[in-house]
Scaffold this motif. Structure first.
Motif, PDB file in Angstrom:
ATOM      1  N   LEU A   1       0.827  -1.210   0.000  1.00 31.95           N
ATOM      2  CA  LEU A   1       0.000   0.000   0.000  1.00 31.95           C
ATOM      3  C   LEU A   1       0.862   1.261   0.000  1.00 31.95           C
ATOM      4  O   LEU A   1       0.521   2.243  -0.678  1.00 31.95           O
ATOM      5  CB  LEU A   1      -0.941   0.002   1.203  1.00 31.95           C
ATOM      6  CG  LEU A   1      -2.073  -1.027   1.183  1.00 31.95           C
ATOM      7  CD1 LEU A   1      -3.038  -0.777   2.337  1.00 31.95           C
ATOM      8  CD2 LEU A   1      -2.837  -0.998  -0.142  1.00 31.95           C
ATOM      9  N   ALA A   2       1.942   1.257   0.763  1.00 34.72           N
ATOM     10  CA  ALA A   2       2.813   2.429   0.776  1.00 34.72           C
ATOM     11  C   ALA A   2       3.371   2.693  -0.623  1.00 34.72           C
ATOM     12  O   ALA A   2       3.390   3.839  -1.100  1.00 34.72           O
ATOM     13  CB  ALA A   2       3.940   2.236   1.778  1.00 34.72           C
ATOM     14  N   LEU A   3       3.809   1.626  -1.292  1.00 38.51           N
ATOM     15  CA  LEU A   3       4.351   1.786  -2.642  1.00 38.51           C
ATOM     16  C   LEU A   3       3.251   2.133  -3.646  1.00 38.51           C
ATOM     17  O   LEU A   3       3.468   2.927  -4.580  1.00 38.51           O
ATOM     18  CB  LEU A   3       5.069   0.510  -3.066  1.00 38.51           C
ATOM     19  CG  LEU A   3       6.358   0.180  -2.306  1.00 38.51           C
ATOM     20  CD1 LEU A   3       6.848  -1.211  -2.669  1.00 38.51           C
ATOM     21  CD2 LEU A   3       7.438   1.217  -2.582  1.00 38.51           C
TER      22      LEU A   3
ATOM     23  N   ASP B   1       2.290   5.575  -6.997  1.00 41.54           N
ATOM     24  CA  ASP B   1       1.902   5.455  -8.415  1.00 41.54           C
ATOM     25  C   ASP B   1       3.079   5.037  -9.296  1.00 41.54           C
ATOM     26  O   ASP B   1       3.374   5.650 -10.332  1.00 41.54           O
ATOM     27  CB  ASP B   1       1.300   6.775  -8.923  1.00 41.54           C
ATOM     28  CG  ASP B   1      -0.019   7.109  -8.226  1.00 41.54           C
ATOM     29  OD1 ASP B   1      -0.844   6.193  -8.059  1.00 41.54           O
ATOM     30  OD2 ASP B   1      -0.204   8.267  -7.812  1.00 41.54           O
ATOM     31  N   LEU B   2       3.748   3.974  -8.861  1.00 39.63           N
ATOM     32  CA  LEU B   2       4.868   3.450  -9.640  1.00 39.63           C
ATOM     33  C   LEU B   2       4.398   2.935 -10.995  1.00 39.63           C
ATOM     34  O   LEU B   2       3.328   2.354 -11.105  1.00 39.63           O
ATOM     35  CB  LEU B   2       5.551   2.329  -8.864  1.00 39.63           C
ATOM     36  CG  LEU B   2       6.158   2.707  -7.515  1.00 39.63           C
ATOM     37  CD1 LEU B   2       6.740   1.476  -6.831  1.00 39.63           C
ATOM     38  CD2 LEU B   2       7.218   3.790  -7.673  1.00 39.63           C
TER      39      LEU B   2
ATOM     40  N   ARG C   1      12.761   5.797  -8.268  1.00 44.22           N
ATOM     41  CA  ARG C   1      11.589   6.444  -7.652  1.00 44.22           C
ATOM     42  C   ARG C   1      11.522   6.264  -6.144  1.00 44.22           C
ATOM     43  O   ARG C   1      10.919   7.086  -5.449  1.00 44.22           O
ATOM     44  CB  ARG C   1      10.309   5.858  -8.269  1.00 44.22           C
ATOM     45  CG  ARG C   1      10.072   6.224  -9.720  1.00 44.22           C
ATOM     46  CD  ARG C   1       9.705   7.695  -9.867  1.00 44.22           C
ATOM     47  NE  ARG C   1       8.656   8.089  -8.933  1.00 44.22           N
ATOM     48  CZ  ARG C   1       7.348   7.813  -9.094  1.00 44.22           C
ATOM     49  NH1 ARG C   1       6.943   7.142 -10.177  1.00 44.22           N
ATOM     50  NH2 ARG C   1       6.467   8.223  -8.209  1.00 44.22           N
ATOM     51  N   VAL C   2      12.118   5.188  -5.646  1.00 49.20           N
ATOM     52  CA  VAL C   2      12.011   4.868  -4.214  1.00 49.20           C
ATOM     53  C   VAL C   2      13.330   4.275  -3.735  1.00 49.20           C
ATOM     54  O   VAL C   2      13.981   3.507  -4.450  1.00 49.20           O
ATOM     55  CB  VAL C   2      10.885   3.842  -3.930  1.00 49.20           C
ATOM     56  CG1 VAL C   2      10.735   3.596  -2.424  1.00 49.20           C
ATOM     57  CG2 VAL C   2       9.563   4.300  -4.528  1.00 49.20           C
TER      58      VAL C   2
ATOM     59  N   THR D   1      -4.825   9.101   3.992  1.00 49.71           N
ATOM     60  CA  THR D   1      -6.215   9.025   3.525  1.00 49.71           C
ATOM     61  C   THR D   1      -6.346   8.033   2.375  1.00 49.71           C
ATOM     62  O   THR D   1      -7.283   7.215   2.348  1.00 49.71           O
ATOM     63  CB  THR D   1      -6.686  10.416   3.071  1.00 49.71           C
ATOM     64  OG1 THR D   1      -6.655  11.318   4.191  1.00 49.71           O
ATOM     65  CG2 THR D   1      -8.101  10.358   2.498  1.00 49.71           C
ATOM     66  N   ARG D   2      -5.399   8.076   1.460  1.00 47.26           N
ATOM     67  CA  ARG D   2      -5.480   7.158   0.326  1.00 47.26           C
ATOM     68  C   ARG D   2      -5.263   5.712   0.773  1.00 47.26           C
ATOM     69  O   ARG D   2      -5.932   4.795   0.280  1.00 47.26           O
ATOM     70  CB  ARG D   2      -4.455   7.544  -0.734  1.00 47.26           C
ATOM     71  CG  ARG D   2      -4.645   6.757  -2.030  1.00 47.26           C
ATOM     72  CD  ARG D   2      -3.701   7.196  -3.113  1.00 47.26           C
ATOM     73  NE  ARG D   2      -3.898   6.401  -4.310  1.00 47.26           N
ATOM     74  CZ  ARG D   2      -3.036   6.334  -5.315  1.00 47.26           C
ATOM     75  NH1 ARG D   2      -1.918   7.050  -5.273  1.00 47.26           N
ATOM     76  NH2 ARG D   2      -3.286   5.580  -6.362  1.00 47.26           N
TER      77      ARG D   2
END
Length: 367
Positions: free
Chosen positions: A62-64, A68-69, A122-123, A202-203
């Motif tokens: 969920l964190a990843l 929006d990878l 990206r991460v 929230t998302r």
């Protein structure tokens, strides 16, 4: 390695009470006990939000997902970790990029991370392995310079601190497992994500519940989501356990210190190092030696359990063989995987039992 029954015995009446309350009010999914735990754990970690989810793997996912990878986007992480770390990346279609670990702490090496950064990074996702924090400040600098998000895999490190700050508060989000054997463990699978990013929280609350907006109309889906909710019973159990966590972690450090004092003089045995900036929580007590299998057999003959976390780096396994790293490319990780072995450590382990382990290890080495 870890006798969960001993811990339960110390809190059984509290656990039974909150389970009874949860059953009576039928709050089996999320519910008030989970909400109370989320608030308490966010406060414990020094962040604004905790999102309770079904397990640590789903916390990472969920964190990843919130980042929006896209296919071709790269996530740099460690090959010395449980498979879920990389699994979450792969399931979202991003490219897993392994960087080697530091020699002393077996956490992600910032110098090796810098070598892996590209315009597709990206991460950056360090793992606080065995309960020892990764060196976060240089990783933050690399992430900021490259425009990457910093996501902590803190599955093994509930309550650990980096320069006084609790892990899970040091990046864009922190991902925790509350698997029963963790320092803070549920009575089944559970996980959580900590963050001070309100939009992200929230998302994630929406995504964990099939994309339905929390507090919004039921059966209205903002996006494709998941069934990644925390069970109410697990939230209730974790709420009971959280106030004990600091004390349990302190006892783990006492046991680690006893091992240190009893084994420091043993030639051929390498004990875990602790960075000056770290307050570890010793989810595992991992030593290194050339004859790991012999040591394990000798301890087993004396009814002492050991384990190996982990016997091979991720890039040596079939699932992750195509991640751009071949054997020989990540030598620190590869060497560690040949040497590491975990000795028993859990808060209820009494000093006389620790001393028996020390005696058995010393006997094996002829010390």
């Amino acid at each position: 390695m870890n006798d969960l029954a001993l811990q339960h015995a110390t809190i059984a009446s509290e656990i039974e009470e909150v389970i009874r309350e949860t059953v009576q009010n039928c709050s089996f999914i999320l519910g008030p006990a989970t909400a109370a735990f989320e608030q308490a754990y966010a406060s414990f970690c020094g962040v604004d939000h905790c999102v309770g989810v079904s397990n640590g793997t789903d916390a990472l996912t969920l964190a990843l997902k919130c980042l929006d990878l896209k296919p071709g986007d790269e996530v740099i992480t460690t090959p010395h970790t449980f498979g879920a770390t990389a699994e979450a990346i792969g399931h979202l279609g991003a490219r897993i990029v392994f960087a080697d670990v530091e020699e002393d702490y077996l956490t992600l090496d910032p110098a090796r991370v810098q070598e892996k950064v590209t315009d597709r990074t990206r991460v950056i996702m360090p793992v606080h392995i065995y309960g020892h924090p990764a060196d976060m400040d240089p990783l933050k600098e690399i992430a900021q310079a490259s425009g990457a998000a910093l996501i902590e895999d803190a599955a093994q490190a509930q309550g650990a601190r980096y320069k006084g700050e609790v892990v899970g508060s040091l990046g864009r989000a922190g991902c925790f497992s509350f698997y029963p054997g963790k320092n803070l463990g549920a009575y089944g699978d559970a996980g959580g994500i900590t963050t001070s990013d309100e939009a992200m929280a929230t998302r994630m609350r929406s995504l964990r519940n099939h994309g339905q907006i929390a507090g919004g109309p039921k059966f209205s889906y903002a996006e494709l989501g998941f069934n990644h909710r925390m069970d109410g019973l697990q939230g209730a159990v974790l709420g009971v356990k959280l106030p004990h966590l600091d004390g349990w972690n302190a006892r783990r450090r006492e046991i680690a210190q006893r091992y240190e004092e009893g084994l420091a003089s043993v030639d051929g045995l390498r004990l875990p190092s602790v960075a000056s900036w770290a307050t570890p929580v010793y989810h595992l007590y991992v030593v290194r030696c050339d004859n790991r299998d012999g040591l394990a057999a000798a301890l087993k003959a004396r009814q002492i359990d050991t384990a190996v976390q982990y016997p091979m780096p991720l890039h040596a396994t079939p699932a992750f063989h195509d991640c751009g790293a071949a054997m020989g490319d990540l030598p620190v990780t590869e060497k560690a995987c040949e040497e590491i072995i975990s000795l028993p450590i859990f808060p209820e382990l009494e000093d006389d039992r620790v001393d028996l382990v020390i005696e058995a290890v010393r006997d094996f080495f002829g010390a």
